[in-house]
Design a protein around this motif. Sequence first.
Motif, short mmCIF file in Angstrom:
data_model
loop_
_atom_site.label_atom_id
_atom_site.label_comp_id
_atom_site.label_asym_id
_atom_site.label_seq_id
_atom_site.Cartn_x
_atom_site.Cartn_y
_atom_site.Cartn_z
N PRO A 109 -10.79 -0.99 1.87
CA PRO A 109 -9.81 0.33 2.33
C PRO A 109 -8.44 0.47 1.96
O PRO A 109 -7.83 1.13 1.47
N LYS A 110 -7.63 -0.89 2.20
CA LYS A 110 -6.53 -0.99 1.65
C LYS A 110 -6.06 -1.07 0.34
O LYS A 110 -5.19 -0.24 -0.17
N GLU A 111 -6.70 -1.80 -0.39
CA GLU A 111 -6.58 -1.86 -1.89
C GLU A 111 -6.95 -0.55 -2.56
O GLU A 111 -6.32 0.01 -3.49
N SER A 112 -7.92 0.16 -2.31
CA SER A 112 -8.43 1.41 -2.55
C SER A 112 -7.36 2.71 -2.23
O SER A 112 -7.21 3.38 -3.23
N MET A 113 -6.86 2.50 -1.20
CA MET A 113 -5.73 3.54 -0.84
C MET A 113 -4.41 3.22 -1.69
O MET A 113 -3.74 4.28 -1.96
N GLN A 114 -4.02 2.13 -2.10
CA GLN A 114 -3.04 1.86 -2.97
C GLN A 114 -3.41 2.59 -4.32
O GLN A 114 -2.41 3.04 -4.83
N PHE A 115 -4.47 2.46 -4.78
CA PHE A 115 -4.81 3.13 -5.89
C PHE A 115 -4.79 4.65 -6.07
O PHE A 115 -4.31 5.25 -6.75
#
Length: 462
Positions: free
Chosen positions: A369-375
């Motif tokens: 979730p964190k890494e996907s939100m960054q993208f």
Amino acid sequence: MRFKILLYLLTITMLSACVSSTKKSNSSDADGNLKLTDEQLLDKVQYQTFQYFWDGAEENSGMACERIHLDGIYPHKDQHIVTLGGSGFGVMAILVGVERGFISREDALKRYQKIVKFLAQADRFHGAWPHWLNGKTGKVKPFGKKDNGGDLVETAFMIQGLLAVAEYYRDGNAEEKQLVSEIEKLWHEVEWDWYTKGENVLYWHWSPEYDWEMDFPVGGYNECLIMYILAAASPTHAVQPEVYHEGWTCNGAISNDTVYYGLPTILNYYEHGDDPIGPLFWAHYSYLGLNPNGLKDRYADYVELTTNHAKIHYKYCVDNPKEFKGYGANQWGLTSSYSMKGYSGHHPGDSDLGVIAPTAALSSFPYTPKESMQFLRYLYTEADSLIGKYGPFDAYSHTSKWCKPRYLAIDQGPIPVMIENYRTGLLWKLFMKNKDVQNGLKKLDFVVDSNSNENKRLADDK
């Protein structure tokens, strides 16, 4: 494992590339997106990608167009061709649309009635639909010279979606219950056992003209787990557990994992090439309905499998061993998608061409979730030239200064569905509720822990 797509579409010559900037756009849309909360950004990308399957659907059938090119240029003039797998993802995306308030339950029902009527009248081969259909006639559109019959993998993706729809409407009014009955008739008519050819493995294709000449037994880890589970779950044409344990798992060799970027791959990806990890759609297609949280069998813990798959892609792009422009914490995720010279199966290793497909990171929200939100935030606040009316374009490469305003159904579909699974678990709850699916999982010795941490979070958030 979309190698047949790769072989068929690699010959497509793309026109001159459009340049996408890595710098922040000056558009008012990007400025407005800066002010959006994470939840509002998720709403926005879900709405846009849902529209591919709503406003962008083929008019006669209600099914998903194989591709939508906003530049109006279509290879082989296939703009009227609908796709089975992408439409299966699409019927799930429409449920997202209802739950998010984009459309009404009644409007969705009308669309489902159109789709199910079309599917009942369309070409089928021992109950399995072909990969492509003509949306106006329901006749098979060959995917390749010998690929003009049943496609069991694409059929599985469609059935996965339809079973979720059936659970959504099961306790509804008379009209809704009639839809459920019609969906179950289609489900019961798929002859999964026929596609074993009398062996302990499922075959991808059968054609009345070419018989079994495609010769594609499906085994070793890839995107096709859902096909084996549905084949075991069928109340009318079920396969025996040996088909799974011998065919899919290659007599257990599927468990021969490795460690890549410090994480165990859990299962063996080498069956399909020399690189230790596959394209990220393998962690999405089977899990749009199949909930990996708390799901285990003798071969894998499936949430660990899918989460590690996504995290390896992230770590690889941050490491960026080939030094492609843009790769990093805000731009990551490789999967099969359009590329500079057609369709290509991108993943870490030799198959990395410097092409990022937004569906890879965005459909991984349940795992990262964190890494996907960054993208997601990067796309909408720093690179909105990569976004059109149906959400992020299919793929781009900053290294090659390449992007096209084009979409593929199989890439857009997982985005709203997997984001919704991350937010509420909607499609997981519906599909896993199905009694036939529960029986199939039990038959194959799967264990489902409904008290896993993620399942408890989704239950608490309900």
